[in-house]
Design an enzyme around this catalytic site. Structure first.
Site: not given
Ligand SMILES: NC(=O)C1=CN([C@@H]2O[C@H](COP(=O)(O)OP(=O)(O)OC[C@H]3O[C@@H](n4cnc5c(N)ncnc54)[C@H](O)[C@@H]3O)[C@@H](O)[C@H]2O)C=CC1
Ligand SMILES: O=C([O-])CC(=O)C(=O)O
Length: 254
Positions: A121, A177, A205
């Site tokens: 992000a 993250n 951000h």
């Molecule tokens: N690198 C970056 O900039 C960003 C990273 N993220 C991260 O990416 C990940 C996914 O984000 P979203 O899709 O928004 O989340 P979300 O909550 O919409 O989807 C996550 C899915 O993973 C499943 N899940 C969670 N833990 C699990 C496990 N141990 N085993 C199997 N399934 C599991 C949940 O049931 C859910 O369906 C999160 O950890 C979030 O913090 C999100 C936004 C930005």
């Molecule tokens: O999606 C975003 O804006 C950033 C975020 O949540 C993260 O750092 O995990």
């Protein structure tokens, strides 16, 4: 390239919809989620296979795309790499633990596999990677999100956290993250401020980096995902671009 998705929520759904045409050489075929219904939903949309046991996915793919949670990286990351499969990690916060990151890198090295961490992000990781060839002196991140993105109810802006990234990822594991990505790219425990602000409707951000190259400042005003406002659309787009670039012969940017 056959891809399996670990975590079938907001990010996974945007990715799957983008690859539906299947003309990219990337076949997102396997889906795993501890909520089986979510895995089945995405499998149905994309004519794929939802699995109950993650091994049935890992054994049949070239790459696992993790979009679940930091805990899922700790639980399954080493297993993926030890089977010689590549992994894209969205929950970069899991990699802030130096010992765990070293174990992951060692497993990748010993099994000819690769770990990819998309820029997610934030913008500016390209510049940070270039800057890290010299010395980076200082890096800061200020994250400002609307109350619904942080699960808070406030009337006025409030600083939720001010301190080092290593502590922030423990307190806000699914929201910071970007702080982890920045810290790992800079090789510094960056200074982080998290603000909940009812006056903004985007996930904002701001990154400031100083080094012997000079200084830069980036500001991203991200639209939140509809289904999960904690997450910015740009994070899903960065994973899509990274996946596509794995099949491309011309790589732009660091
Ligand atoms: N690198 C970056 O900039 C960003 C990273 N993220 C991260 O990416 C990940 C996914 O984000 P979203 O899709 O928004 O989340 P979300 O909550 O919409 O989807 C996550 C899915 O993973 C499943 N899940 C969670 N833990 C699990 C496990 N141990 N085993 C199997 N399934 C599991 C949940 O049931 C859910 O369906 C999160 O950890 C979030 O913090 C999100 C936004 C930005
Ligand atoms: O999606 C975003 O804006 C950033 C975020 O949540 C993260 O750092 O995990």
């Amino acid at each position: 390239m056959i891809v399996g998705i670990l975590g079938c929520g907001a990010i996974a759904s945007i990715i799957v919809n983008n690859f539906l045409s299947k003309d990219s050489g990337i076949d997102i075929k396997y889906f795993y989620d501890h909520d089986m219904e979510k895995a089945e939903n995405l499998a149905t949309i994309s004519d794929g296979i939802a699995v109950l046991d993650i091994d049935d996915m890992i054994d049949n793919v070239d790459l696992v795309l993790e979009a679940a949670s930091p805990i899922s990286v700790e639980k399954f990351g080493l297993k993926v790499l030890k089977k010689g499969k590549n992994i894209i990690i969205m929950s970069i916060g899991a990699l802030m633990d130096n010992k765990f990151r070293d174990r992951m890198i060692e497993a990748a090295t010993n099994n000819d596999a690769k770990i990819f961490a998309p820029s997610g992000a934030i913008v500016g990781l390209d510049g940070i990677k270039a800057a890290s060839i010299g010395k980076i002196i200082k890096a800061t991140l200020t994250t400002r999100k609307p109350p619904r993105s942080l699960g808070k109810l406030v009337d006025e802006e409030e600083i939720l956290y001010e301190g080092k990234a290593s502590e922030a990822v423990k307190i806000f594991p699914v929201n910071i993250n970007v702080a982890a990505a920045l810290s790992i790219a800079c090789n510094l425990d960056v200074d982080v401020k998290i603000i909940v602000d009812p006056k903004v409707d985007k996930n904002v951000h701001e990154v400031i980096v100083e080094g012997d190259f000079g200084q830069f400042k980036t500001r991203t005003e991200n639209l939140p995902c509809e289904v999960n406002p904690k997450t910015s659309m740009l994070a899903a787009y960065s994973a899509i671009k990274l996946l596509k670039s794995l099949n491309e012969n011309f790589i732009m940017g660091t």
